[in-house]
Structures are given as C-alpha cells and as structure tokens.
Design an enzyme around this catalytic site. Structure first.
Site, PDB file in Angstrom:
ATOM      1  N   HIS A  75       0.826  -1.205   0.000  1.00 47.86           N
ATOM      2  CA  HIS A  75       0.000   0.000   0.000  1.00 47.86           C
ATOM      3  C   HIS A  75       0.862   1.257   0.000  1.00 47.86           C
ATOM      4  CE1 HIS A  75      -3.849  -2.150   1.590  1.00 47.86           C
ATOM      5  NE2 HIS A  75      -3.609  -2.383   0.314  1.00 47.86           N
TER       6      HIS A  75
ATOM      7  N   HIS B 297      -4.222  -6.372 -10.693  1.00 50.51           N
ATOM      8  CA  HIS B 297      -2.881  -5.847 -10.430  1.00 50.51           C
ATOM      9  C   HIS B 297      -1.900  -6.210 -11.538  1.00 50.51           C
ATOM     10  CE1 HIS B 297      -3.412  -4.156  -6.412  1.00 50.51           C
ATOM     11  NE2 HIS B 297      -4.163  -5.194  -6.110  1.00 50.51           N
TER      12      HIS B 297
END
Length: 392
Positions: A240, A368
């Site tokens: 993150h 992703h």
C-alpha cells in the site's frame, strides 16, 4: 536486464496472454467466478463484487487496447454488477453472492469499472457510474470527507471500523470517474483523501496507518492476532505504501500540482522495509510499526505495485535509479511469478519463493498484473482508458 530485448513488445504480449488466461471467468449465474491456478472457474466459491468489477475494468481496458473479444467479456462482467450483485430493494451492491453486507471497498471498484467502461463506450456504463457514485456519497461518505467501511444490507447498521484500503481504491475510482465525466467533484474527492492519508503517513515515518475507529483515530494493533488478513492485516502493508506513491503522482498529474516528495518518501520507506529484507528475494507482505517483517510471504500484487510506482517515479523525476528497479523487479516477476505458458501470475509465494496459499488461493482476478504490464508504458494522466481510446 529486462525479460526481453524488446520490453515494450514483451509487455504487450503479456497483456494479451493475461486477458486470454482469464476468459473463462463468467459464472453461469452471473458475475465473475474466482479463477483457479489453471484459469478454470471455481464455481463452489461465491461470486464477489470486487472481482466482478475488476474484471469489467480490465476487459474494458483490453477492448480499448484492441484485443478481440474483450468488449463482450467486459459486458458480461458489467451485467453481473447490474444483476445478481446489485440490491434491487435497498440499493447498492452486496459484497458477494453469499454476503449481503455492503462495503466501500466493493463500491469503489464498481465506480472504477463503470468509469473505465464509460470510456470504452460499453452499454449502461454511464448509468452504472452515476448509481455507484451516488451510493458512495450518500451511504459511505463521513464528515471527515473519507468513506466509512461496511453496512448491513438494509443500510441500518454501519460498523465502527474505518479503513484506508477502501479509501485508497476510492482515490483510484474517483480519478477514473473524473477522467470519464469531467466532473470536478470527483477530482476534489480524490485530492482530499490523498492529502489526508499522506498527512497521516508523514507523521508515522511514512508507514501508512491502515485501520481507524469511528472517529478516525488510528488502531495500530488492529488484527494483531490475525496478521495475514487479506484485506485488513496488522501493521504496515508494504504494497500500500507503493500503491499510494503511484496514486499521489497520478493525483498531482490530474490536478496540476506536485506531490513528488511525498511519493518518493512513501516509495523509499516501502522498499527499505519490504524488499529482500529477510535474506530472500521479494517483498514481504507486512511489517510492524518499526519496520520489522511480520508476514514474510510474498504477494504478487505488491510486486506489481512496486513496478508501477517505480515506473511512475522514473517518469516524474527522470532519475535512472527507478529504471534500474523496474528492471530488477521485472526480472523477479519473470523468474518467480509469471507462468511462461499463459502469462498468469501466481498470487502468493512463501518467503523461500515456493508456492503458498495461506492468504490467496488460485488466481482469482487480473487487476494488479494487468496494471503492471500496462501502466508503466503510459503517461500518468489521463487514465489508461483514455490514453488507449485516444490512440485508436
């Protein structure tokens, strides 16, 4: 060295391979099925809104990239979002076909899917975007200008937990909605959330606090006894920090500002904490608040975000060190993560880089990994969808 002498061509081929691998995602009852490691749908698992929305997003991108059949598959995923996963009685979207709770995380991905689909001119996308934006703002938006986490089906019980993960994906989604519609309110929302989270990280040695109570006070011990939680792990989530680094640069490019210093700080902290810190190649999943590894297994999405963030910083700064890191991490991806036969990515490896599935089993979606092979080739703004559309 890159996995191919012609890296651009290799990335383009990887995009085609991934989207071909995922073509079997449609569930016979609607929505996107969870994919096994061989690409077959696991029909015993529930159909998740976030996976269905992600598949709508990536196959809309595939359509814009000119890959045959992707438009129809995007439409199939969108039909899942407007069918079994949408609550026709109370509004909003269920978490899954077996979970009637309603999360900001899932709704952010519905907004992202609708925004990308609108740019791709998919039927019903504009109406879906307006409904998703309306639910996010009327049901989830708090006085702090950030989104709360989870409601029950009837919108009568809002849990006290507040999370940064949902808000991170809301930044991506509202940026996409701004690009698709030109409505400034979406950009303003992304800027506010990004600046708020950046402020929290800047006072926490650039490790992003992830978990908060109802008053947006950090809960740094959240899930201490379940540190490998797939969505709310204890401690700092290395991936993150990398993802926020890239998003800050995108916010700056959209707004016309400069957030390079903060993006660099987030990136440097995540790399220092996460990359090969335990004697093995790869990024650890999480660390404690001093930077020591907690969950040492490797997740594919962290490597994907590292590649995207390094490429974005290289584009923004012109510093060649980021090109070197992109090359290093693509070599890691090609060696350990990507199936050379079909382009799909393993989702989890143990610290010794052997297969693991304690957090993620199978290869449930392509979000992703598609970003990893697509975003580094494109400018930071506008979104990938608009860049691909404009290049047609």
């Amino acid at each position: 060295m890159f996995p191919s002498a012609d890296h651009e061509a290799w990335l383009g081929e990887q995009l085609r391979l991934q989207l071909d691998f995922g073509r079997r995602f449609p569930h016979p009852d609607g929505g996107a099925a969870w994919l096994r490691s061989d690409g077959t749908p696991d029909l015993e698992r529930p159909v998740h809104t976030w996976i269905t929305a992600r598949m709508a997003h990536v196959y809309s991108l595939g359509h814009l990239a000119g890959i045959d059949g992707c438009g129809a598959l995007a439409d199939t995923a969108l039909a899942g979002l407007t069918g079994r996963l949408e609550d026709g009685e109370h509004g909003g979207w269920f978490a899954s076909s077996e979970d009637t709770t309603k999360s900001a995380y899932a709704h952010a991905f519905v907004l992202l899917a609708a925004s990308t689909a609108l740019v791709a001119d998919r039927p019903g996308a504009r109406d879906l975007l307006e409904r998703a934006a309306g639910v996010l703002d009327t049901r989830f938006l708090t006085d702090a200008g950030l989104y709360a986490e989870r409601w029950d089906a009837a919108w009568t019980d809002l849990e006290d937990y507040r999370g940064v993960n949902a808000n991170m994906h809301a930044v991506e989604a509202t940026l996409a909605a701004y690009d698709a519609t030109g409505e400034r309110r979406f950009l303003d929302r992304a800027v506010h959330i990004a600046d708020t989270v950046t402020g929290w990280a800047g006072t926490n040695d650039w490790r992003v606090p992830e978990h908060f109570d109802t008053d947006w006070q950090p809960m740094l011990a959240h899930h201490l006894r379940q540190p490998d939680h797939p969505f709310e792990p204890y401690g700092a989530t290395v991936g993150h920090g990398l993802e926020w680094s890239r998003l800050l640069l995108t916010v700056a490019a959209a707004e016309g500002g400069d957030r390079t210093a903060a993006a660099t700080s987030l990136f440097d902290r995540a790399v220092a904490d996460g990359w090969a810190v335990d004697g093995h190649e790869g990024f650890v999943y999480t660390t404690d608040w001093e930077g020591s590894p907690v969950v040492a297994d490797r997740m594919h999405w962290v490597l994907c975000e590292a590649i995207c963030a390094a490429a974005a910083l290289g584009r923004s700064t012109g510093d060649s060190r980021y090109d070197d890191l992109v090359a290093l991490w693509w070599q890691d991806a090609a060696t350990h993560w990507i199936d050379p036969a079909n382009g799909s990515w393993a989702h989890q490896l143990a610290r010794d880089l052997t297969p693991s599935d304690t957090v993620w089993s199978g290869r449930p979606d392509l979000y992703h990994s598609v970003h990893a092979v697509l975003l580094p080739r494109l400018p930071l703004w506008p979104t990938a969808a608009s860049v691909l559309r404009n290049a047609r």
